[in-house]
Motif scaffolding. Structure first.
Motif, PDB file in Angstrom:
ATOM      1  N   GLY A 174      23.158  -1.179  -7.000  1.00 25.06           N
ATOM      2  CA  GLY A 174      23.282  -1.137  -5.543  1.00 25.06           C
ATOM      3  C   GLY A 174      24.069   0.057  -5.071  1.00 25.06           C
ATOM      4  N   VAL A 175      24.666  -0.079  -3.904  1.00 27.86           N
ATOM      5  CA  VAL A 175      25.355   1.044  -3.260  1.00 27.86           C
ATOM      6  C   VAL A 175      26.656   1.358  -4.001  1.00 27.86           C
ATOM      7  CG1 VAL A 175      26.245   1.884  -1.064  1.00 27.86           C
ATOM      8  CG2 VAL A 175      24.413   0.197  -1.079  1.00 27.86           C
ATOM      9  N   PRO A 176      26.891   2.613  -4.401  1.00 27.56           N
ATOM     10  CA  PRO A 176      28.127   2.946  -5.116  1.00 27.56           C
ATOM     11  C   PRO A 176      29.359   2.795  -4.224  1.00 27.56           C
ATOM     12  CG  PRO A 176      26.533   4.741  -5.239  1.00 27.56           C
ATOM     13  CD  PRO A 176      26.035   3.776  -4.228  1.00 27.56           C
ATOM     14  N   VAL A 177      30.484   2.405  -4.836  1.00 28.42           N
ATOM     15  CA  VAL A 177      31.743   2.264  -4.097  1.00 28.42           C
ATOM     16  C   VAL A 177      32.152   3.629  -3.538  1.00 28.42           C
ATOM     17  CG1 VAL A 177      34.195   1.690  -4.334  1.00 28.42           C
ATOM     18  CG2 VAL A 177      32.465   0.328  -5.515  1.00 28.42           C
ATOM     19  N   GLY A 178      32.597   3.659  -2.285  1.00 28.22           N
ATOM     20  CA  GLY A 178      33.065   4.904  -1.676  1.00 28.22           C
ATOM     21  C   GLY A 178      31.953   5.716  -1.041  1.00 28.22           C
ATOM     22  N   VAL A 235      15.197   2.231  -2.444  1.00 28.29           N
ATOM     23  CA  VAL A 235      15.179   1.349  -3.615  1.00 28.29           C
ATOM     24  C   VAL A 235      16.583   0.827  -3.906  1.00 28.29           C
ATOM     25  CG1 VAL A 235      14.465   1.143  -6.016  1.00 28.29           C
ATOM     26  CG2 VAL A 235      13.312   2.752  -4.543  1.00 28.29           C
ATOM     27  N   THR A 236      17.571   1.722  -3.820  1.00 25.72           N
ATOM     28  CA  THR A 236      18.964   1.319  -4.062  1.00 25.72           C
ATOM     29  C   THR A 236      19.367   0.233  -3.070  1.00 25.72           C
ATOM     30  OG1 THR A 236      19.401   3.575  -4.764  1.00 25.72           O
ATOM     31  CG2 THR A 236      21.320   2.209  -4.293  1.00 25.72           C
ATOM     32  N   MET A 237      18.990   0.450  -1.798  1.00 26.20           N
ATOM     33  CA  MET A 237      19.355  -0.521  -0.757  1.00 26.20           C
ATOM     34  C   MET A 237      18.643  -1.856  -1.000  1.00 26.20           C
ATOM     35  SD  MET A 237      21.493  -0.131   1.575  1.00 26.20           S
ATOM     36  CE  MET A 237      22.133  -1.697   2.065  1.00 26.20           C
ATOM     37  N   GLN A 238      17.381  -1.780  -1.416  1.00 24.01           N
ATOM     38  CA  GLN A 238      16.627  -3.013  -1.709  1.00 24.01           C
ATOM     39  C   GLN A 238      17.309  -3.792  -2.837  1.00 24.01           C
ATOM     40  OE1 GLN A 238      12.568  -2.392  -3.131  1.00 24.01           O
ATOM     41  NE2 GLN A 238      12.563  -4.457  -3.958  1.00 24.01           N
ATOM     42  N   LYS A 239      17.719  -3.053  -3.890  1.00 22.48           N
ATOM     43  CA  LYS A 239      18.385  -3.704  -5.024  1.00 22.48           C
ATOM     44  C   LYS A 239      19.720  -4.300  -4.586  1.00 22.48           C
ATOM     45  CE  LYS A 239      15.487  -2.507  -8.346  1.00 22.48           C
ATOM     46  NZ  LYS A 239      14.723  -3.471  -9.094  1.00 22.48           N
ATOM     47  N   ALA A 240      20.418  -3.586  -3.701  1.00 18.29           N
ATOM     48  CA  ALA A 240      21.713  -4.071  -3.216  1.00 18.29           C
ATOM     49  C   ALA A 240      21.536  -5.368  -2.426  1.00 18.29           C
ATOM     50  CB  ALA A 240      22.380  -3.005  -2.352  1.00 18.29           C
ATOM     51  N   MET A 241      20.484  -5.420  -1.609  1.00 16.19           N
ATOM     52  CA  MET A 241      20.238  -6.629  -0.818  1.00 16.19           C
ATOM     53  C   MET A 241      19.840  -7.796  -1.719  1.00 16.19           C
ATOM     54  SD  MET A 241      20.987  -5.830   2.225  1.00 16.19           S
ATOM     55  CE  MET A 241      20.330  -6.987   3.382  1.00 16.19           C
ATOM     56  N   LYS A 250      23.550  11.735  -6.874  1.00 15.13           N
ATOM     57  CA  LYS A 250      22.403  10.858  -6.583  1.00 15.13           C
ATOM     58  C   LYS A 250      22.120  10.805  -5.087  1.00 15.13           C
ATOM     59  CE  LYS A 250      21.038   9.519 -10.618  1.00 15.13           C
ATOM     60  NZ  LYS A 250      19.719   9.903 -11.083  1.00 15.13           N
ATOM     61  N   ARG A 251      22.960  11.493  -4.296  1.00 17.33           N
ATOM     62  CA  ARG A 251      22.820  11.363  -2.850  1.00 17.33           C
ATOM     63  C   ARG A 251      21.518  11.992  -2.340  1.00 17.33           C
ATOM     64  NH1 ARG A 251      27.585  12.430   1.532  1.00 17.33           N
ATOM     65  NH2 ARG A 251      28.274  10.464   0.699  1.00 17.33           N
ATOM     66  N   ARG A 252      21.178  13.182  -2.868  1.00 13.24           N
ATOM     67  CA  ARG A 252      19.996  13.874  -2.340  1.00 13.24           C
ATOM     68  C   ARG A 252      18.690  13.272  -2.843  1.00 13.24           C
ATOM     69  NH1 ARG A 252      20.852  19.386  -4.132  1.00 13.24           N
ATOM     70  NH2 ARG A 252      18.740  19.907  -3.565  1.00 13.24           N
ATOM     71  N   PHE A 253      18.682  12.838  -4.070  1.00 14.48           N
ATOM     72  CA  PHE A 253      17.413  12.364  -4.645  1.00 14.48           C
ATOM     73  C   PHE A 253      17.388  10.862  -4.936  1.00 14.48           C
ATOM     74  CE2 PHE A 253      17.576  16.903  -5.691  1.00 14.48           C
ATOM     75  CZ  PHE A 253      16.406  17.313  -5.093  1.00 14.48           C
ATOM     76  N   GLY A 254      18.547  10.268  -5.166  1.00 12.00           N
ATOM     77  CA  GLY A 254      18.599   8.834  -5.457  1.00 12.00           C
ATOM     78  C   GLY A 254      17.639   8.478  -6.572  1.00 12.00           C
ATOM     79  N   GLY A 255      16.839   7.452  -6.356  1.00  6.61           N
ATOM     80  CA  GLY A 255      15.869   7.058  -7.375  1.00  6.61           C
ATOM     81  C   GLY A 255      14.515   7.712  -7.167  1.00  6.61           C
ATOM     82  N   ALA A 256      14.466   8.755  -6.321  1.00  8.88           N
ATOM     83  CA  ALA A 256      13.176   9.345  -5.947  1.00  8.88           C
ATOM     84  C   ALA A 256      12.524  10.135  -7.075  1.00  8.88           C
ATOM     85  CB  ALA A 256      13.356  10.250  -4.730  1.00  8.88           C
ATOM     86  N   LEU A 257      13.285  10.501  -8.090  1.00  6.96           N
ATOM     87  CA  LEU A 257      12.706  11.323  -9.154  1.00  6.96           C
ATOM     88  C   LEU A 257      12.305  10.502 -10.382  1.00  6.96           C
ATOM     89  CD1 LEU A 257      14.876  14.557  -8.875  1.00  6.96           C
ATOM     90  CD2 LEU A 257      12.675  14.043  -7.830  1.00  6.96           C
ATOM     91  N   GLU A 258      12.286   9.192 -10.222  1.00  8.36           N
ATOM     92  CA  GLU A 258      11.781   8.351 -11.315  1.00  8.36           C
ATOM     93  C   GLU A 258      10.261   8.557 -11.427  1.00  8.36           C
ATOM     94  OE1 GLU A 258      13.363   6.148 -13.567  1.00  8.36           O
ATOM     95  OE2 GLU A 258      14.900   7.502 -12.869  1.00  8.36           O
TER      96      GLU A 258
END
Lengths: 199, 245
Positions: free
Chosen positions: A174-178, A187-193, B44-52
């Motif tokens: 999910g969303v990293p601390v800070g 996708v990260t947000m979906q996993k966090a939810m 990971k801010r610019r690409f996140g999981g987009a490059l999987e």
């Protein structure tokens, strides 16, 4: 004709094989070694020799160690019934930094990666299966990377050990601390939810 | 300088230097494009999981004069394979799609039909249902790149193969009848050829209802993989992994 004397060119070539080291950096490292005292150069050479001569894989968890079994597997203060499965030995350091995990580890030395020809047979799963079969494990925490290949590995392990009665859990994603939710990708947000917990 | 933007499918990434990634994209606008995503590994801010691999994205990139590699600026995810369960058979199937596209398509040559095919098949490639979409993708890809031989007639005598077994061989350019098959030829069942004909007439979604066993159309998939491997003159790594599933 090479620009440098043969031993220097050879050292630069060898250093260029290190990850993240290009030609210029290799050249800087080589000149640093040349300018260093004989004693320092010898210490470096000795350290490299010793690493290759004395380190091996732990017969229980596959971690890199100089004593077999490794210090984690023989520790009396650690919970030997709680096993965290990681892809690489370097992942252990990241988990140890938390100072909140008191179990032991199992290193797979990779993740399922069909494009690179890595299937279940290429991973070090056999001795994990033996640990599970010996009924001395209560929980397996699968801490593979949250990538497609890491997720496939986690799903594979959970299905493999489903019938054994061992509890198999997956680390949260999910969303990293800070960080800022505004910048989290979909996708990260979906996993966090999906992984939300009650307060 | 304004950035180019295009829908794209991420095919592969390779580590480059300390924190960069070399990314191969199949873009809708320009076909296969290789580019560098700077600091993609440690930020990971610019690409996140987009490059999987096999993520469908909107990619923003620019080309620099005199350089083959584009600079990948950012990617917005349109659909990620990580949104649903990823198991081992699915990851093999996804990476098989990536490998086929990477090996068969030329650089910088747009192909909208193959792009639409890839997107629609990726929708269908779910855990527990890989064989139908994979067969559909292989069949159409081989046809769209122009490698598919005539499925209804014998290569040697031209007789119609309808309803009877056909044979293929690694060194032959098409299917053969029982009289003209070569030594060590493999069989292609009439049912598989009939299904192939149906697949040419209907979208992938229309086949999604009925579950497929791994053995269904396995002969057709072997035939199609052999055609691809013959043209690229090497083995597809993921084809071997699929065969062992």
């Amino acid at each position: 004709m090479t620009r440098f004397a043969e031993p220097m060119a050879r050292l630069i070539e060898e250093l260029k094989k290190l990850p993240g080291v290009g030609g210029k950096t290799a050249q800087r490292f080589a000149f640093h070694i040349l300018r260093a005292s004989d004693e320092d150069a010898e210490l470096l050479a000795e350290a490299i020799r010793e690493v290759k001569a004395s380190l091996r894989l732990c017969s229980i968890c596959n971690n890199i160690t100089d004593v077999d079994p490794c210090t984690y597997c023989t520790s009396a203060t650690r919970n030997q019934r709680l096993v965290c499965v990681v892809e690489e030995p370097t992942n252990i350091a990241a988990i140890e930094k938390t100072r909140h995990y008191n179990g032991v580890y199992h290193v797979l030395h990779g993740a399922l990666s069909p494009l690179h020809g890595i299937g279940p047979e290429q991973l070090r799963i056999t001795n994990l299966a033996k640990r599970v079969e010996s009924a001395c494990i209560d929980e397996l925490i699968v801490a593979t990377n949250p990538t497609i290949e890491g997720e496939a590995t986690a799903t594979y392990l959970s299905r493999l050990f489903k019938s054994s009665g061992v509890k198999v859990t997956r680390i949260a994603t999910g969303v990293p601390v800070g960080s800022d939710i505004e910048y989290a990708d979909e996708v990260t947000m979906q996993k966090a939810m999906e992984g939300r917990r009650e307060l | 300088m304004s950035l180019k933007q295009s829908e794209a499918i991420v095919l592969r990434t390779y580590p480059l230097r300390e924190a960069d990634l070399l990314v191969t994209l199949f873009t809708r606008a320009e076909g296969k494009v290789k580019g560098i995503a700077r600091s993609a590994k440690n930020s990971k801010r610019r690409f996140g999981g987009a490059l999987e691999p096999l993520t469908w994205v909107r990619a923003y990139y620019d080309d620099r004069e005199g350089q083959d590699l584009a600079r990948l600026d950012s990617c917005d995810i349109l659909e990620s394979p990580l949104s649903t369960t990823v198991d081992y058979p699915r990851v093999v199937a996804l990476e098989h799609v990536a490998e086929m596209l990477d090996e068969l398509l030329p650089d910088r040559e747009a192909n909208d039909a193959i792009f639409r095919l890839a997107v629609s098949v990726l929708h269908q490639l779910r855990a527990g249902s890989i064989w139908m979409p994979l067969t559909y993708f292989q069949l159409w890809l081989v046809r769209l790149v122009g490698f598919l031989p005539e499925l209804g007639t014998c290569l040697a005598c031209g007789v119609a193969l309808s309803g009877s077994l056909a044979y293929y061989h690694a060194l032959a350019d098409g299917l053969m009848c029982v009289q003209h098959k070569r030594l060590a030829s493999s069989k292609l069942a009439p049912e598989s050829r009939a299904l192939a004909e149906q697949m040419f007439r209907a979208p992938v979604e229309s086949f999604a209802e009925e579950p497929w066993a791994p053995s269904q159309c396995a002969d057709l998939r072997r035939f199609l993989v052999q055609i691809m491997e013959r043209h690229i003159e090497k083995k597809l790594v993921t084809a071997g992994m699929l065969a062992r599933l």
